[in-house]
Design a protein around this motif. Sequence first.
Motif, short mmCIF file in Angstrom:
data_model
loop_
_atom_site.label_atom_id
_atom_site.label_comp_id
_atom_site.label_asym_id
_atom_site.label_seq_id
_atom_site.Cartn_x
_atom_site.Cartn_y
_atom_site.Cartn_z
N ARG A 186 23.98 19.20 -43.46
CA ARG A 186 23.31 18.12 -44.21
C ARG A 186 21.87 17.78 -43.70
O ARG A 186 21.03 17.76 -44.61
CB ARG A 186 24.26 16.82 -44.04
CG ARG A 186 23.81 15.83 -45.09
CD ARG A 186 24.42 14.45 -44.80
NE ARG A 186 24.68 14.05 -43.41
CZ ARG A 186 24.06 13.32 -42.79
NH1 ARG A 186 22.76 12.86 -43.44
NH2 ARG A 186 23.85 12.88 -41.66
N LEU A 187 21.53 17.67 -42.70
CA LEU A 187 20.14 17.36 -41.93
C LEU A 187 19.41 18.43 -42.15
O LEU A 187 18.14 18.55 -42.37
CB LEU A 187 20.27 16.98 -40.38
CG LEU A 187 20.57 15.39 -40.59
CD1 LEU A 187 20.70 14.94 -38.89
CD2 LEU A 187 19.71 14.47 -41.29
N ILE A 188 19.97 19.71 -42.24
CA ILE A 188 18.92 20.95 -42.24
C ILE A 188 18.51 20.92 -43.86
O ILE A 188 17.34 21.23 -44.09
CB ILE A 188 19.77 22.21 -42.10
CG1 ILE A 188 20.04 22.53 -40.45
CG2 ILE A 188 18.99 23.52 -42.81
CD1 ILE A 188 20.64 23.69 -39.94
N ASP A 218 11.26 8.59 -40.69
CA ASP A 218 12.66 8.68 -40.67
C ASP A 218 13.57 7.58 -40.23
O ASP A 218 13.59 6.82 -39.03
CB ASP A 218 13.24 9.71 -39.56
CG ASP A 218 14.72 10.07 -39.47
OD1 ASP A 218 15.25 9.94 -40.54
OD2 ASP A 218 15.31 10.48 -38.49
N ILE A 219 13.96 6.81 -41.39
CA ILE A 219 14.73 5.48 -40.94
C ILE A 219 16.27 5.70 -40.55
O ILE A 219 16.86 6.29 -41.36
CB ILE A 219 14.49 4.57 -42.22
CG1 ILE A 219 13.00 4.77 -42.90
CG2 ILE A 219 14.92 3.07 -42.20
CD1 ILE A 219 12.17 4.34 -41.81
N GLY A 220 16.50 4.98 -39.68
CA GLY A 220 17.84 5.24 -39.15
C GLY A 220 18.06 6.53 -38.45
O GLY A 220 18.94 7.33 -38.81
N THR A 221 17.18 6.94 -37.65
CA THR A 221 16.77 8.25 -36.74
C THR A 221 17.95 8.34 -35.93
O THR A 221 18.32 9.51 -35.67
CB THR A 221 15.64 8.11 -36.27
OG1 THR A 221 15.18 9.51 -35.99
CG2 THR A 221 15.44 7.35 -34.78
N ASP A 222 18.75 7.50 -35.33
CA ASP A 222 19.94 7.59 -34.50
C ASP A 222 19.55 8.31 -33.21
O ASP A 222 18.70 7.82 -32.42
CB ASP A 222 21.10 8.28 -35.03
CG ASP A 222 22.08 7.90 -34.43
OD1 ASP A 222 22.30 7.37 -33.38
OD2 ASP A 222 23.51 8.43 -34.97
N HIS A 223 19.86 9.83 -33.11
CA HIS A 223 19.73 10.54 -31.88
C HIS A 223 17.94 11.00 -31.93
O HIS A 223 17.54 11.91 -31.10
CB HIS A 223 20.32 11.75 -31.70
CG HIS A 223 21.86 11.10 -31.41
ND1 HIS A 223 22.77 10.77 -32.53
CD2 HIS A 223 22.67 11.03 -30.26
CE1 HIS A 223 23.77 10.48 -31.93
NE2 HIS A 223 23.67 10.71 -30.60
N ILE A 240 15.58 8.53 -45.53
CA ILE A 240 16.49 7.48 -45.44
C ILE A 240 18.04 8.05 -45.58
O ILE A 240 18.33 8.20 -46.70
CB ILE A 240 16.36 6.25 -46.36
CG1 ILE A 240 15.04 5.54 -46.31
CG2 ILE A 240 17.45 4.99 -45.87
CD1 ILE A 240 14.59 4.34 -47.36
N SER A 241 18.67 8.33 -44.47
CA SER A 241 19.75 9.29 -44.36
C SER A 241 20.84 8.73 -43.59
O SER A 241 20.32 8.27 -42.43
CB SER A 241 19.21 10.65 -43.96
OG SER A 241 20.14 11.55 -43.71
N GLY A 242 21.96 9.23 -44.06
CA GLY A 242 23.04 9.04 -43.32
C GLY A 242 23.74 7.38 -43.21
O GLY A 242 24.21 6.85 -42.38
N MET A 243 23.54 6.62 -44.10
CA MET A 243 23.84 5.24 -44.50
C MET A 243 24.25 5.33 -45.74
O MET A 243 24.58 6.09 -46.61
CB MET A 243 22.77 4.41 -44.60
CG MET A 243 21.72 4.43 -43.21
SD MET A 243 20.51 3.46 -43.57
CE MET A 243 19.30 4.28 -42.50
C1 LIG Z 1 24.84 7.65 -39.04
S1 LIG Z 1 23.39 7.20 -38.48
C2 LIG Z 1 22.51 8.36 -39.50
C3 LIG Z 1 21.67 9.27 -38.56
C4 LIG Z 1 20.77 10.33 -39.34
N1 LIG Z 1 19.70 9.67 -39.95
C5 LIG Z 1 21.41 11.13 -40.23
O1 LIG Z 1 21.21 11.23 -41.55
O2 LIG Z 1 22.62 11.77 -39.72
C6 LIG Z 1 22.90 5.86 -39.28
C7 LIG Z 1 21.79 5.17 -38.47
O3 LIG Z 1 21.26 4.02 -39.33
C8 LIG Z 1 20.90 3.00 -38.37
N2 LIG Z 1 20.47 1.74 -39.28
C9 LIG Z 1 21.41 1.18 -40.23
N3 LIG Z 1 20.85 0.21 -40.80
C10 LIG Z 1 19.62 0.48 -40.45
C11 LIG Z 1 18.26 -0.30 -41.16
N4 LIG Z 1 18.54 -1.32 -42.09
N5 LIG Z 1 17.22 0.12 -40.58
C12 LIG Z 1 17.11 0.92 -39.72
N6 LIG Z 1 18.04 1.66 -39.05
C13 LIG Z 1 19.32 1.40 -39.71
C14 LIG Z 1 21.95 2.67 -37.22
O4 LIG Z 1 21.53 2.00 -36.16
C15 LIG Z 1 22.35 4.47 -37.07
O5 LIG Z 1 21.70 4.79 -35.90
#
Ligand SMILES: C[S@@+](CC[C@H](N)C(=O)[O-])C[C@H]1O[C@@H](n2cnc3c(N)ncnc32)[C@H](O)[C@@H]1O
Length: 230
Positions: free
Chosen positions: A7-9, A24-29, A95-98
Motif C-alpha cells: 500500500r505504501l509503495i 506526510d501526515i500521520g507518519t507513524d514510523h 494523508i494515509s492510514g487513517m
Molecule cells: C496507522 S498509522 C498510519 C501510518 C502511515 N501513514 C501509513 O499509511 O501506514 C496512523 C497514524 O496517524 C496518526 N494520526 C492520527 N490522527 C492524526 C492527526 N489528526 N494528525 C496527525 N497524525 C494523526 C497516528 O498517531 C498514527 O501514528
Amino acid sequence: MKFLTPRLITVASLINDDDDIIADIGTDHAYLPIYLAKGHKVEYVYASDINKKPFETALQNVKNFGVNNMIEVIHGPGISWIKERSNLQIDCCVISGMGSTTILDILKEDNTKINSYIFSSNTNVLPIRSWVRMNKYFIESEVLVEDNDIIYEIIKVNKFAGKKIRSLREEYFGPLLIKNRNKLFIEKWATEEEKLNKILVKLPKNDSKIKKIKKELKMIKKHTNKEMRK
Ligand SMILES: C[S@@+](CC[C@H](N)C(=O)[O-])C[C@H]1O[C@@H](n2cnc3c(N)ncnc32)[C@H](O)[C@@H]1O
C-alpha cells in the motif's frame, strides 16, 4: 527498502518527479519519508504525527537511517502547522492510514500552501471524493492495491489539473477507476456487494437504512460486469 508495505509503495509511486517538497501526515514510523529520502525521489519531507510515541519513533528512525538532512519530524495535529510557516509550499501532502472521518477532519484546515494530496483511507472513500467534488479539485490518479487481503483505493488529488468528478457514479466508484474496471476493481465491488447483502439480511424489515443499501446494490450491479467476476 523492504519495510514498505504494498500500500505504501503504491502511495510513493504516485509522487511525481516534480513533487519536491512533501508532507506526510500521520507518519507513524516515518517509513514513507525515509523511503522517499533514501531513494532521492524528493528534495525534503515534513513528517508529522499527532501522538508522542510515533513522533519519537519517527525521530529515532530518521536518525538511524541518516536522513536528518532531508526530513523534519514534527509533533502536531493535521495540517494546520503548514499554514503557520510563512515560506512553505507543499507540492504533495500524503494523508494515509487513517479513516475517512479523520482525514476529512484534517482537511478542514486545507489551504493554498498545499498543491496536491495523496489519500489512502482505511474506510469508505466516498466522503473523500465528495469533498474533492465540492471543492472543485481534480483527480490526478487513482490506483487499487491489494495489501493483506484488503483492496485499498489510493487517490491523488490535484488542485489545478486532472479529471473532475461529475456524477454520483464517479464519486462512488472513482472517475478513473470506473473507466478501467480492472480485475481488482471487479473483486473490490464483488466483496462490497457481499458485505451489503449480509447487512441487508440482518436488518429489521422497517429499518431506514434498507432503501439506501438497496440503491447501492443496484448501482454496484449496474456498473460492475458480472461476467468478469467468474
Ligand atoms: C496507522 S498509522 C498510519 C501510518 C502511515 N501513514 C501509513 O499509511 O501506514 C496512523 C497514524 O496517524 C496518526 N494520526 C492520527 N490522527 C492524526 C492527526 N489528526 N494528525 C496527525 N497524525 C494523526 C497516528 O498517531 C498514527 O501514528
